[in-house]
Design an enzyme around this catalytic site. Structure first.
Site, PDB file in Angstrom:
ATOM      1  N   GLN A 114       2.016 -18.365   1.601  1.00  0.00           N
ATOM      2  CA  GLN A 114       1.567 -17.017   2.127  1.00  0.00           C
ATOM      3  C   GLN A 114      -0.162 -17.227   1.943  1.00  0.00           C
ATOM      4  O   GLN A 114      -0.583 -17.457   0.748  1.00  0.00           O
ATOM      5  CB  GLN A 114       2.028 -15.812   1.271  1.00  0.00           C
ATOM      6  CG  GLN A 114       1.673 -14.401   1.980  1.00  0.00           C
ATOM      7  CD  GLN A 114       2.499 -13.210   1.244  1.00  0.00           C
ATOM      8  OE1 GLN A 114       1.978 -12.582   0.326  1.00  0.00           O
ATOM      9  NE2 GLN A 114       3.879 -13.185   1.392  1.00  0.00           N
TER      10      GLN A 114
ATOM     11  N   GLY B 101       0.178  -4.468   6.873  1.00  0.00           N
ATOM     12  CA  GLY B 101       0.045  -3.609   5.813  1.00  0.00           C
ATOM     13  C   GLY B 101      -0.109  -2.244   5.885  1.00  0.00           C
ATOM     14  O   GLY B 101      -0.092  -1.280   5.071  1.00  0.00           O
ATOM     15  N   THR B 102       0.339  -1.660   7.199  1.00  0.00           N
ATOM     16  CA  THR B 102       0.005  -0.249   7.597  1.00  0.00           C
ATOM     17  C   THR B 102       0.983   0.827   6.892  1.00  0.00           C
ATOM     18  O   THR B 102       2.276   0.290   6.667  1.00  0.00           O
ATOM     19  CB  THR B 102      -0.031  -0.194   9.045  1.00  0.00           C
ATOM     20  OG1 THR B 102      -0.233   1.453   9.279  1.00  0.00           O
ATOM     21  CG2 THR B 102       1.534  -0.514   9.567  1.00  0.00           C
TER      22      THR B 102
ATOM     23  N   ASP C  84       7.676  -7.895   2.716  1.00  0.00           N
ATOM     24  CA  ASP C  84       6.917  -8.454   1.704  1.00  0.00           C
ATOM     25  C   ASP C  84       6.605  -7.541   0.368  1.00  0.00           C
ATOM     26  O   ASP C  84       5.965  -6.605   0.676  1.00  0.00           O
ATOM     27  CB  ASP C  84       5.999  -9.148   2.172  1.00  0.00           C
ATOM     28  CG  ASP C  84       5.175  -9.680   1.153  1.00  0.00           C
ATOM     29  OD1 ASP C  84       5.907 -10.830   0.605  1.00  0.00           O
ATOM     30  OD2 ASP C  84       3.853  -9.513   0.979  1.00  0.00           O
TER      31      ASP C  84
ATOM     32  N   HIS D 254       2.510 -16.211  -6.692  1.00  0.00           N
ATOM     33  CA  HIS D 254       1.909 -15.193  -6.277  1.00  0.00           C
ATOM     34  C   HIS D 254       0.078 -16.034  -5.988  1.00  0.00           C
ATOM     35  O   HIS D 254      -0.423 -15.759  -4.885  1.00  0.00           O
ATOM     36  CB  HIS D 254       1.744 -13.613  -6.801  1.00  0.00           C
ATOM     37  CG  HIS D 254       1.167 -12.893  -6.131  1.00  0.00           C
ATOM     38  ND1 HIS D 254       1.356 -11.445  -6.230  1.00  0.00           N
ATOM     39  CD2 HIS D 254       0.231 -12.872  -4.915  1.00  0.00           C
ATOM     40  CE1 HIS D 254       0.924 -10.555  -5.465  1.00  0.00           C
ATOM     41  NE2 HIS D 254       0.092 -11.527  -4.393  1.00  0.00           N
ATOM     42  N   ARG D 255      -0.049 -16.468  -7.131  1.00  0.00           N
ATOM     43  CA  ARG D 255      -1.500 -16.927  -7.227  1.00  0.00           C
ATOM     44  C   ARG D 255      -1.679 -18.279  -8.054  1.00  0.00           C
ATOM     45  O   ARG D 255      -1.030 -17.961  -9.397  1.00  0.00           O
ATOM     46  CB  ARG D 255      -2.700 -16.038  -7.662  1.00  0.00           C
ATOM     47  CG  ARG D 255      -3.247 -15.349  -6.280  1.00  0.00           C
ATOM     48  CD  ARG D 255      -4.736 -14.771  -6.442  1.00  0.00           C
ATOM     49  NE  ARG D 255      -5.024 -14.125  -5.244  1.00  0.00           N
ATOM     50  CZ  ARG D 255      -5.882 -14.925  -4.101  1.00  0.00           C
ATOM     51  NH1 ARG D 255      -5.795 -16.182  -4.426  1.00  0.00           N
ATOM     52  NH2 ARG D 255      -6.065 -14.287  -3.028  1.00  0.00           N
TER      53      ARG D 255
ATOM     54  N   LEU E 217      -5.895  -7.838   9.365  1.00  0.00           N
ATOM     55  CA  LEU E 217      -6.782  -6.754   9.970  1.00  0.00           C
ATOM     56  C   LEU E 217      -8.021  -6.815   9.041  1.00  0.00           C
ATOM     57  O   LEU E 217      -9.078  -6.283   9.560  1.00  0.00           O
ATOM     58  CB  LEU E 217      -6.155  -5.421  10.549  1.00  0.00           C
ATOM     59  CG  LEU E 217      -5.160  -5.469  11.590  1.00  0.00           C
ATOM     60  CD1 LEU E 217      -4.564  -4.343  11.699  1.00  0.00           C
ATOM     61  CD2 LEU E 217      -5.632  -6.405  12.545  1.00  0.00           C
TER      62      LEU E 217
ATOM     63  N   TYR F 146       2.479  -4.800  -7.020  1.00  0.00           N
ATOM     64  CA  TYR F 146       1.997  -3.916  -5.976  1.00  0.00           C
ATOM     65  C   TYR F 146       2.368  -2.529  -6.338  1.00  0.00           C
ATOM     66  O   TYR F 146       3.779  -1.829  -6.806  1.00  0.00           O
ATOM     67  CB  TYR F 146       2.831  -3.962  -4.747  1.00  0.00           C
ATOM     68  CG  TYR F 146       2.339  -5.189  -3.914  1.00  0.00           C
ATOM     69  CD1 TYR F 146       1.196  -5.867  -4.202  1.00  0.00           C
ATOM     70  CD2 TYR F 146       2.997  -5.904  -2.804  1.00  0.00           C
ATOM     71  CE1 TYR F 146       0.722  -7.054  -3.848  1.00  0.00           C
ATOM     72  CE2 TYR F 146       2.545  -6.986  -2.079  1.00  0.00           C
ATOM     73  CZ  TYR F 146       1.690  -7.509  -2.465  1.00  0.00           C
ATOM     74  OH  TYR F 146       1.212  -8.791  -2.048  1.00  0.00           O
TER      75      TYR F 146
ATOM     76  N   ARG G 157       0.789  -1.388   0.051  1.00  0.00           N
ATOM     77  CA  ARG G 157      -0.145   0.029  -0.098  1.00  0.00           C
ATOM     78  C   ARG G 157       0.790   1.349  -0.087  1.00  0.00           C
ATOM     79  O   ARG G 157       0.259   2.188   0.409  1.00  0.00           O
ATOM     80  CB  ARG G 157      -1.023  -0.087   1.040  1.00  0.00           C
ATOM     81  CG  ARG G 157      -1.983  -0.995   1.375  1.00  0.00           C
ATOM     82  CD  ARG G 157      -2.716  -1.044   2.501  1.00  0.00           C
ATOM     83  NE  ARG G 157      -3.536  -2.267   2.732  1.00  0.00           N
ATOM     84  CZ  ARG G 157      -4.755  -2.344   2.221  1.00  0.00           C
ATOM     85  NH1 ARG G 157      -5.248  -1.500   1.520  1.00  0.00           N
ATOM     86  NH2 ARG G 157      -5.620  -3.791   2.373  1.00  0.00           N
TER      87      ARG G 157
HETATM   88  N1  LIG Z   1      -0.210 -13.196  -1.189  1.00  0.00           N
HETATM   89  C1  LIG Z   1      -1.246 -12.529  -1.326  1.00  0.00           C
HETATM   90  O1  LIG Z   1      -2.211 -12.635  -2.113  1.00  0.00           O
HETATM   91  C2  LIG Z   1      -1.528 -10.925  -0.690  1.00  0.00           C
HETATM   92  C3  LIG Z   1      -2.588 -10.409  -0.887  1.00  0.00           C
HETATM   93  C4  LIG Z   1      -2.970  -9.241  -0.247  1.00  0.00           C
HETATM   94  C5  LIG Z   1      -1.749  -8.433   0.692  1.00  0.00           C
HETATM   95  N2  LIG Z   1      -0.628  -9.366   0.648  1.00  0.00           N
HETATM   96  C6  LIG Z   1       0.610  -9.037   1.649  1.00  0.00           C
HETATM   97  O2  LIG Z   1       0.061  -8.720   2.953  1.00  0.00           O
HETATM   98  C7  LIG Z   1       0.156  -7.254   3.310  1.00  0.00           C
HETATM   99  C8  LIG Z   1      -0.644  -6.669   4.384  1.00  0.00           C
HETATM  100  O3  LIG Z   1      -2.056  -6.804   3.634  1.00  0.00           O
HETATM  101  P1  LIG Z   1      -3.013  -5.580   4.028  1.00  0.00           P
HETATM  102  O4  LIG Z   1      -2.604  -4.385   3.825  1.00  0.00           O
HETATM  103  O5  LIG Z   1      -4.389  -6.220   3.460  1.00  0.00           O
HETATM  104  O6  LIG Z   1      -2.837  -6.044   5.670  1.00  0.00           O
HETATM  105  P2  LIG Z   1      -3.729  -5.336   6.772  1.00  0.00           P
HETATM  106  O7  LIG Z   1      -2.557  -5.021   7.864  1.00  0.00           O
HETATM  107  O8  LIG Z   1      -4.987  -6.139   7.340  1.00  0.00           O
HETATM  108  O9  LIG Z   1      -4.285  -4.063   6.445  1.00  0.00           O
HETATM  109  C9  LIG Z   1      -3.655  -2.800   6.184  1.00  0.00           C
HETATM  110  C10 LIG Z   1      -4.764  -1.660   6.122  1.00  0.00           C
HETATM  111  O10 LIG Z   1      -5.352  -1.520   7.293  1.00  0.00           O
HETATM  112  C11 LIG Z   1      -5.466  -0.234   7.742  1.00  0.00           C
HETATM  113  N3  LIG Z   1      -5.320  -0.370   9.105  1.00  0.00           N
HETATM  114  C12 LIG Z   1      -4.411  -0.884   9.935  1.00  0.00           C
HETATM  115  N4  LIG Z   1      -4.622  -0.985  11.348  1.00  0.00           N
HETATM  116  C13 LIG Z   1      -5.759  -0.118  11.310  1.00  0.00           C
HETATM  117  C14 LIG Z   1      -6.480   0.329  12.389  1.00  0.00           C
HETATM  118  N5  LIG Z   1      -6.111   0.018  13.770  1.00  0.00           N
HETATM  119  N6  LIG Z   1      -7.640   0.798  12.051  1.00  0.00           N
HETATM  120  C15 LIG Z   1      -8.155   1.332  10.924  1.00  0.00           C
HETATM  121  N7  LIG Z   1      -7.202   0.799   9.938  1.00  0.00           N
HETATM  122  C16 LIG Z   1      -6.250   0.180  10.114  1.00  0.00           C
HETATM  123  C17 LIG Z   1      -4.145   0.335   7.252  1.00  0.00           C
HETATM  124  O11 LIG Z   1      -4.182   1.639   7.022  1.00  0.00           O
HETATM  125  P3  LIG Z   1      -2.946   2.552   7.532  1.00  0.00           P
HETATM  126  O12 LIG Z   1      -1.984   2.660   6.418  1.00  0.00           O
HETATM  127  O13 LIG Z   1      -3.632   3.891   7.543  1.00  0.00           O
HETATM  128  O14 LIG Z   1      -2.407   2.318   8.810  1.00  0.00           O
HETATM  129  C18 LIG Z   1      -4.042  -0.327   5.702  1.00  0.00           C
HETATM  130  O15 LIG Z   1      -4.806   0.368   4.893  1.00  0.00           O
HETATM  131  C19 LIG Z   1       0.435  -6.578   2.057  1.00  0.00           C
HETATM  132  O16 LIG Z   1       1.252  -5.352   2.230  1.00  0.00           O
HETATM  133  C20 LIG Z   1       0.940  -7.531   1.095  1.00  0.00           C
HETATM  134  O17 LIG Z   1       2.554  -7.674   1.490  1.00  0.00           O
HETATM  135  C21 LIG Z   1      -0.435 -10.542   0.165  1.00  0.00           C
END
Ligand SMILES: NC(=O)c1ccc[n+]([C@@H]2O[C@H](COP(=O)([O-])OP(=O)(O)OC[C@H]3O[C@@H](n4cnc5c(N)ncnc54)[C@H](OP(=O)(O)O)[C@@H]3O)[C@@H](O)[C@H]2O)c1
Length: 308
Positions: free
Chosen positions: A172, A273-274, A47, A120-121, A220, A52, A22
């Site tokens: 993953q 992913g923050t 990661d 990846h998928r 999350l 991305y 992100r």
């Molecule tokens: N293998 C795959 O298919 C796959 C798919 C998706 C992701 N991934 C990997 O997993 C990582 C994490 O995924 P994700 O970004 O979806 O994970 P996440 O940590 O569940 O979500 C991050 C998002 O949640 C927000 N957030 C975090 N804490 C919060 C809180 N307390 N209150 C409100 N919003 C909050 C963040 O905003 P802020 O930025 O403002 O904190 C950000 O937009 C990715 O960066 C990637 O590396 C892999």
């Protein structure tokens, strides 16, 4: 920060991973602050994927690494390939695509070697022999140190193993307190009402039995990128339990939610992913918390799940 030993050289990997999916709208200095913050609390795994931000995530990190080669030594850098976003999105595990993708990844990152590469998928049209040739080349030329997969079920991994000689060391997978279809299906094995909405089972058990690290993504989120459940009124009961445990453990509800993921008893990594340094500090606290069995099941049920 809790760590575990990975691979033959027993590199210590952190139980929390910083995902850089992100970051495309952040400046390099903002991303550098994120990385410094992560490293300061012992998060050493990062990661990425070639898709991305359409490559932008890797470009930003590459810009940083160009000016700060000292950071590279402290970072385990992982990327993924195999998804093609063109007029529509499809999957490609051909040798040519894997090799071209890794070239692009290394160029954007300004590095010579990836610590790990994941497919990846799933590409149903994959030829295991082609993947094997690609992996052999990447290993021999030193461009990739370790290999793994993402979002693959046990038979897909078995199929790859018919030709690939390198150990597939990582899977993953999406997992959060509000998204656990694999666990839901597992709990209802041998029940009249069979709960299986993912069409796959035993991914987690397979990873454990085969010494694969599980990297949980979207820890999350609920649904498929449907939003964060922390503070979401739709998940009122879940938030009540997370808030209560957060008070008890003197931490935040998100740290408890991440601790729930990390409680799965294997070499587990939670990818956060923050884009905010403060939230990295909060998430890091999760690594120090071991929820009791009862707390783990209470969170599971509070997310609206059922048990036999
Ligand atoms: N293998 C795959 O298919 C796959 C798919 C998706 C992701 N991934 C990997 O997993 C990582 C994490 O995924 P994700 O970004 O979806 O994970 P996440 O940590 O569940 O979500 C991050 C998002 O949640 C927000 N957030 C975090 N804490 C919060 C809180 N307390 N209150 C409100 N919003 C909050 C963040 O905003 P802020 O930025 O403002 O904190 C950000 O937009 C990715 O960066 C990637 O590396 C892999």
């Amino acid at each position: 920060m809790k760590t575990f030993e990975f691979g033959q050289d027993k590199t210590k990997l952190s139980s929390i991973v910083l995902g850089l999916m992100r970051i495309k709208n952040l400046s390099p200095s903002q991303v550098e602050e994120l990385i410094e913050t992560a490293l300061s609390v012992g998060i050493n795994t990062f990661d990425l994927a070639d898709i991305y931000g359409g490559g932008r995530s890797e470009e930003i990190l590459g810009q940083i690494l160009k000016n700060r080669p000292d950071l590279r030594e402290q970072m385990w850098i992982q990327s993924k390939c195999g998804i093609r976003i063109e007029e529509f999105t499809y999957f490609d595990f051909s040798k040519e695509h894997i090799l071209n993708s890794v070239e692009g990844i290394l160029q954007r990152l300004h590095i010579d070697q990836l610590d790990s590469l994941l497919l990846h998928r799933p590409d149903v049209l994959m030829e295991p022999e082609e993947v094997a040739e690609a992996f052999d080349h990447l290993e021999k030329t030193g461009k990739v140190r370790h290999f793994g997969v993402s979002n693959q079920n046990p038979m897909m991994i078995e199929l790859l193993k018919t030709a690939v000689s390198q150990p597939l060391m990582i899977n993953q997978l999406q997992l959060s307190a509000a998204f656990a279809p694999e666990f839901d299906a597992g709990f209802h094995v041998n029940m009249e009402k069979n709960i299986s909405n993912s069409g796959t089972t035993s991914i987690f058990e397979y990873a454990r039995a085969n010494d694969m690290v599980i990297q949980a993504w979207s820890v999350l989120q609920h649904g498929y990128f449907q939003g964060v459940f922390i503070g979401d009124q739709t998940f009122e009961k879940l938030n009540q339990v997370l808030n209560r445990l957060a008070q008890q453990y003197q931490t935040t509800p998100s740290a408890i939610a991440i601790a729930w993921v990390l409680r799965y008893p294997t070499n587990m990594q939670a990818i956060i992913g923050t884009t905010q340094p403060q939230r990295i500090l909060e998430a890091a606290q999760a690594s120090e918390i071991t929820l009791s069995r009862k707390e783990w099941y209470e969170i599971y049920l509070a997310a609206g799940k059922t048990l036999p």
